[in-house]
Design a protein around this motif. Structure first.
Motif, PDB file in Angstrom:
ATOM      1  N   ILE A  51       0.846  -1.208   0.000  1.00 19.30           N
ATOM      2  CA  ILE A  51       0.000   0.000   0.000  1.00 19.30           C
ATOM      3  C   ILE A  51       0.875   1.249   0.000  1.00 19.30           C
ATOM      4  CG2 ILE A  51      -1.732   1.317   1.301  1.00 19.30           C
ATOM      5  CD1 ILE A  51      -2.654  -1.441   2.436  1.00 19.30           C
ATOM      6  N   TYR A  52       1.943   1.227   0.778  1.00 16.54           N
ATOM      7  CA  TYR A  52       2.826   2.395   0.852  1.00 16.54           C
ATOM      8  C   TYR A  52       3.407   2.725  -0.516  1.00 16.54           C
ATOM      9  CZ  TYR A  52       6.636   5.524   1.993  1.00 16.54           C
ATOM     10  OH  TYR A  52       7.469   6.614   2.014  1.00 16.54           O
ATOM     11  N   PHE A  53       3.923   1.742  -1.195  1.00 17.49           N
ATOM     12  CA  PHE A  53       4.554   2.006  -2.495  1.00 17.49           C
ATOM     13  C   PHE A  53       3.529   2.394  -3.553  1.00 17.49           C
ATOM     14  CE2 PHE A  53       8.243   0.240  -0.493  1.00 17.49           C
ATOM     15  CZ  PHE A  53       9.312   0.832  -1.159  1.00 17.49           C
ATOM     16  N   ASP A  54       2.289   2.005  -3.344  1.00 15.03           N
ATOM     17  CA  ASP A  54       1.237   2.364  -4.297  1.00 15.03           C
ATOM     18  C   ASP A  54       0.676   3.764  -4.019  1.00 15.03           C
ATOM     19  OD1 ASP A  54      -0.674   1.870  -6.416  1.00 15.03           O
ATOM     20  OD2 ASP A  54      -2.162   1.596  -4.843  1.00 15.03           O
ATOM     21  N   ARG A  55       0.522   4.132  -2.739  1.00  8.71           N
ATOM     22  CA  ARG A  55      -0.202   5.366  -2.400  1.00  8.71           C
ATOM     23  C   ARG A  55       0.675   6.468  -1.786  1.00  8.71           C
ATOM     24  NH1 ARG A  55      -5.647   3.717  -2.082  1.00  8.71           N
ATOM     25  NH2 ARG A  55      -5.790   1.905  -3.474  1.00  8.71           N
ATOM     26  N   CYS A  56       1.804   6.109  -1.206  1.00 11.01           N
ATOM     27  CA  CYS A  56       2.543   7.076  -0.384  1.00 11.01           C
ATOM     28  C   CYS A  56       3.918   7.455  -0.919  1.00 11.01           C
ATOM     29  CB  CYS A  56       2.719   6.535   1.039  1.00 11.01           C
ATOM     30  SG  CYS A  56       1.233   5.838   1.776  1.00 11.01           S
ATOM     31  N   SER A  57       4.561   6.547  -1.600  1.00 15.52           N
ATOM     32  CA  SER A  57       5.978   6.739  -1.935  1.00 15.52           C
ATOM     33  C   SER A  57       6.210   7.890  -2.918  1.00 15.52           C
ATOM     34  CB  SER A  57       6.575   5.449  -2.502  1.00 15.52           C
ATOM     35  OG  SER A  57       5.903   5.065  -3.694  1.00 15.52           O
ATOM     36  N   ALA A  58       5.215   8.251  -3.706  1.00 19.79           N
ATOM     37  CA  ALA A  58       5.409   9.331  -4.672  1.00 19.79           C
ATOM     38  C   ALA A  58       5.771  10.635  -3.973  1.00 19.79           C
ATOM     39  CB  ALA A  58       4.144   9.524  -5.511  1.00 19.79           C
ATOM     40  N   CYS A  59       5.211  10.861  -2.783  1.00 12.49           N
ATOM     41  CA  CYS A  59       5.510  12.088  -2.030  1.00 12.49           C
ATOM     42  C   CYS A  59       6.578  11.858  -0.963  1.00 12.49           C
ATOM     43  CB  CYS A  59       4.241  12.627  -1.366  1.00 12.49           C
ATOM     44  SG  CYS A  59       3.002  13.257  -2.518  1.00 12.49           S
ATOM     45  N   HIS A  60       6.462  10.741  -0.239  1.00  7.39           N
ATOM     46  CA  HIS A  60       7.353  10.500   0.894  1.00  7.39           C
ATOM     47  C   HIS A  60       8.599   9.698   0.519  1.00  7.39           C
ATOM     48  CE1 HIS A  60       4.581  12.229   3.833  1.00  7.39           C
ATOM     49  NE2 HIS A  60       3.611  11.605   3.208  1.00  7.39           N
ATOM     50  N   ASN A  61       8.695   9.284  -0.757  1.00  8.97           N
ATOM     51  CA  ASN A  61       9.849   8.563  -1.299  1.00  8.97           C
ATOM     52  C   ASN A  61       9.909   7.115  -0.811  1.00  8.97           C
ATOM     53  OD1 ASN A  61      10.602  10.852  -2.736  1.00  8.97           O
ATOM     54  ND2 ASN A  61      11.954  11.566  -1.100  1.00  8.97           N
ATOM     55  N   SER A  62      10.583   6.289  -1.553  1.00 10.53           N
ATOM     56  CA  SER A  62      10.608   4.853  -1.262  1.00 10.53           C
ATOM     57  C   SER A  62      11.306   4.532   0.045  1.00 10.53           C
ATOM     58  CB  SER A  62      11.293   4.098  -2.407  1.00 10.53           C
ATOM     59  OG  SER A  62      12.623   4.573  -2.585  1.00 10.53           O
TER      60      SER A  62
ATOM     61  N   PHE B 215      -7.483   9.827   2.518  1.00  5.05           N
ATOM     62  CA  PHE B 215      -7.533   8.485   1.937  1.00  5.05           C
ATOM     63  C   PHE B 215      -8.697   7.682   2.513  1.00  5.05           C
ATOM     64  CE2 PHE B 215      -3.174   9.696   1.042  1.00  5.05           C
ATOM     65  CZ  PHE B 215      -2.971   9.189  -0.241  1.00  5.05           C
ATOM     66  N   ALA B 216      -9.599   8.331   3.230  1.00  2.00           N
ATOM     67  CA  ALA B 216     -10.722   7.611   3.833  1.00  2.00           C
ATOM     68  C   ALA B 216     -11.619   6.982   2.781  1.00  2.00           C
ATOM     69  CB  ALA B 216     -11.539   8.566   4.709  1.00  2.00           C
ATOM     70  N   TRP B 217     -11.666   7.596   1.607  1.00  2.00           N
ATOM     71  CA  TRP B 217     -12.583   7.133   0.559  1.00  2.00           C
ATOM     72  C   TRP B 217     -12.090   5.887  -0.164  1.00  2.00           C
ATOM     73  CZ3 TRP B 217     -11.422   7.172  -4.781  1.00  2.00           C
ATOM     74  CH2 TRP B 217     -10.192   7.740  -5.110  1.00  2.00           C
ATOM     75  N   ASN B 218     -10.766   5.603  -0.135  1.00  2.00           N
ATOM     76  CA  ASN B 218     -10.286   4.464  -0.914  1.00  2.00           C
ATOM     77  C   ASN B 218      -9.362   3.519  -0.151  1.00  2.00           C
ATOM     78  OD1 ASN B 218      -8.017   6.062  -0.811  1.00  2.00           O
ATOM     79  ND2 ASN B 218      -7.684   6.147  -3.025  1.00  2.00           N
ATOM     80  N   LEU B 219      -9.266   3.689   1.162  1.00  2.00           N
ATOM     81  CA  LEU B 219      -8.555   2.716   2.002  1.00  2.00           C
ATOM     82  C   LEU B 219      -9.477   2.295   3.136  1.00  2.00           C
ATOM     83  CD1 LEU B 219      -4.941   4.232   2.408  1.00  2.00           C
ATOM     84  CD2 LEU B 219      -5.642   2.334   0.914  1.00  2.00           C
ATOM     85  N   ASN B 220      -9.654   0.987   3.324  1.00  2.00           N
ATOM     86  CA  ASN B 220     -10.500   0.529   4.420  1.00  2.00           C
ATOM     87  C   ASN B 220      -9.704   0.497   5.730  1.00  2.00           C
ATOM     88  OD1 ASN B 220      -9.062  -1.970   4.567  1.00  2.00           O
ATOM     89  ND2 ASN B 220     -10.411  -2.889   3.017  1.00  2.00           N
ATOM     90  N   ASP B 221     -10.359   0.131   6.817  1.00  2.00           N
ATOM     91  CA  ASP B 221      -9.732   0.183   8.144  1.00  2.00           C
ATOM     92  C   ASP B 221      -8.484  -0.691   8.215  1.00  2.00           C
ATOM     93  OD1 ASP B 221     -11.827   1.819   8.838  1.00  2.00           O
ATOM     94  OD2 ASP B 221     -12.945   0.265   9.918  1.00  2.00           O
ATOM     95  N   GLU B 222      -8.554  -1.888   7.669  1.00  2.00           N
ATOM     96  CA  GLU B 222      -7.409  -2.789   7.726  1.00  2.00           C
ATOM     97  C   GLU B 222      -6.253  -2.266   6.886  1.00  2.00           C
ATOM     98  OE1 GLU B 222      -6.405  -7.565   7.430  1.00  2.00           O
ATOM     99  OE2 GLU B 222      -8.225  -6.788   6.488  1.00  2.00           O
ATOM    100  N   GLN B 223      -6.557  -1.685   5.737  1.00  2.00           N
ATOM    101  CA  GLN B 223      -5.504  -1.143   4.881  1.00  2.00           C
ATOM    102  C   GLN B 223      -4.792   0.038   5.545  1.00  2.00           C
ATOM    103  OE1 GLN B 223      -8.103  -0.510   1.481  1.00  2.00           O
ATOM    104  NE2 GLN B 223      -6.991  -2.046   0.284  1.00  2.00           N
ATOM    105  N   VAL B 224      -5.568   0.909   6.182  1.00  2.00           N
ATOM    106  CA  VAL B 224      -4.963   2.041   6.895  1.00  2.00           C
ATOM    107  C   VAL B 224      -4.087   1.540   8.036  1.00  2.00           C
ATOM    108  CG1 VAL B 224      -5.419   4.076   8.324  1.00  2.00           C
ATOM    109  CG2 VAL B 224      -6.797   3.666   6.274  1.00  2.00           C
TER     110      VAL B 224
END
Length: 406
Positions: free
Chosen positions: A303-314, A365-374
């Motif tokens: 999930i991190y590499f799909d949703r977060c790494s673009a801003c926070h880097n790998s 990200f509430a709209w496209n990540l469920n509780d377990e994913q978050v």
């Protein structure tokens, strides 16, 4: 005639100069009071409508119910226009308002009691210059039995130590100034010190972090694991002045505090606070990071590499002053992940300051990540790149998600 004109002009200049000299101490006192109101961020609780500054009505949610900030303009009927300075001094130092009415701890008199009487006089002088605004505020919105103010006799006995700040003779003048600001008018412990079941400060855990509903006021003690131990004095000053340093960007209530209060503090006072907070090193044992092959870590990494790494880097290094660093970051390792969950669900915008008027933001990200994913992605972040912390539970995410719904 020319001589008489010169004499008149000279006499007038002397009179104006004398008048200015007489008025100057009063002006200085009001200006000192105005600065103290900024240091204490009085408008945060006493201004609900920007068009009615200090006229009260701001809602303060507590575990026991709601309170509303009082009208502290000099309006005679609905404000403090019929108070004397002695009334004000007693409210600040004893938590007892006009007519003997005991104040709830949401008004941080437990910190203000440390303020000097001269500072209170200056603050009082400033409040008298405000525009009187008629705004009736019923401050006590608490349900029974918490709305019974006589119960505060017991609360004060258990939670309140009255007394003006006493400088530590073993410390420097600068350290003592920082201690005074943090413990007194700045009332940092009101947010950052954990509370007991009655809502009083756990002074044995001073500044070690506290839950504020949807936010976690982090540990600001000088420990490396979850506090500000890795921060330098310059990091701390930058954060308080601009809302940004190499570790973090202020968000939520702290962004508001920086925007309305600390960015306006004198440089010497910011330095004093940094000296005080960084003076005593605190050792705190660090937990063991989760194994990289833990199922929550594996799912969170994807999930991190799909949703977060673009801003926070790998590698979680972020981009200085734009996207916060996640790697080896004490705030990521906080004992309570509430703020992290809230930011992922609701998004966040940093405060706008004079030096950084364009505030960076993070989307929701509430709209496209469920509780377990978050929970998985935060568990991965909290246990990668030098971080180690307890996993985030899906139930914690679910609780905060419910609070976001109207």
């Amino acid at each position: 005639m020319r001589t008489l004109t010169c004499l008149y002009v000279g006499l007038l200049a002397l009179l104006v100069g004398a008048g200015s000299a007489l008025a100057q101490p009063e002006f200085d006192q009001v200006e000192r009071g105005r600065y103290l109101a900024v240091v204490g961020d009085c408008s945060a609780c006493h201004t609900a409508d920007p068009a009615k500054p200090f006229a009260g009505g701001f809602r303060i949610d507590t575990p026991f119910g709601a309170l509303l900030g009082a009208n502290i303009t000099p309006d005679v009927v609905t404000g403090i226009g019929n108070w004397t300075f002695d009334d004000f001094q007693r409210a600040m130092s004893e938590g007892i308002g006009h007519g003997g009415k005991r104040l709830y701890g949401a008004m941080p008199f437990t910190a203000y009691t440390k303020m000097t009487q001269q500072d209170n006089r200056d603050l009082w002088a400033y409040l008298q210059t405000l525009q009187p605004i008629a705004n009736e505020v019923n401050t006590n919105q608490l349900p029974f039995p918490f709305n019974i103010r006589t119960s505060l006799l017991v609360w004060d006995w258990l939670n309140f130590d009255q007394g003006e700040f006493k400088p530590n003779p073993m410390k420097s003048v600068q350290w003592n100034r920082g201690a005074y600001l943090v413990e007194g008018p700045g009332h940092c412990g009101t947010c950052h010190t954990p509370k007991n079941p009655l809502g009083g400060d756990k002074n044995s855990h001073f500044l070690q972090g506290n839950n504020l509903g949807a936010w976690w006021a982090p540990d600001i003690t000088n420990n490396d694991h979850s506090g500000i131990g890795l921060w330098t004095e310059e990091d701390l000053i930058s954060y308080l002045r601009t809302g940004v340093n190499r570790f973090v960007i202020a968000s939520g209530p702290m962004a508001e505090e920086v925007e309305h209060s600390s960015q306006h503090w004198h440089n010497a006072d910011l330095k004093a606070v940094a000296v005080y907070l960084k003076s005593d090193k605190i050792q705190q044992p660090a937990p063991q990071a989760l194994s990289a092959d833990d199922s929550r870590m594996v799912a969170g990494k994807a999930i991190y590499f799909d949703r977060c790494s673009a801003c926070h880097n790998s590698a979680g290094t972020g981009e200085p002053n734009i996207f916060p660093r996640l790697a080896d970051n004490p705030l990521i390792r906080a004992a309570n992940p509430t703020s992290l969950v809230n930011v992922v669900l609701a998004g966040s915008r940093a405060g706008s300051t004079a030096s950084r008027p364009t505030a960076p933001a993070m989307p929701s990200f509430a709209w496209n990540l469920n509780d377990e994913q978050v929970s998985n992605v935060l568990t991965y972040i909290r246990n990668s790149w030098g971080n180690a912390a307890e996993p985030v539970k899906p139930a914690e995410v679910q609780r905060l998600r419910k609070n976001l719904q109207p």
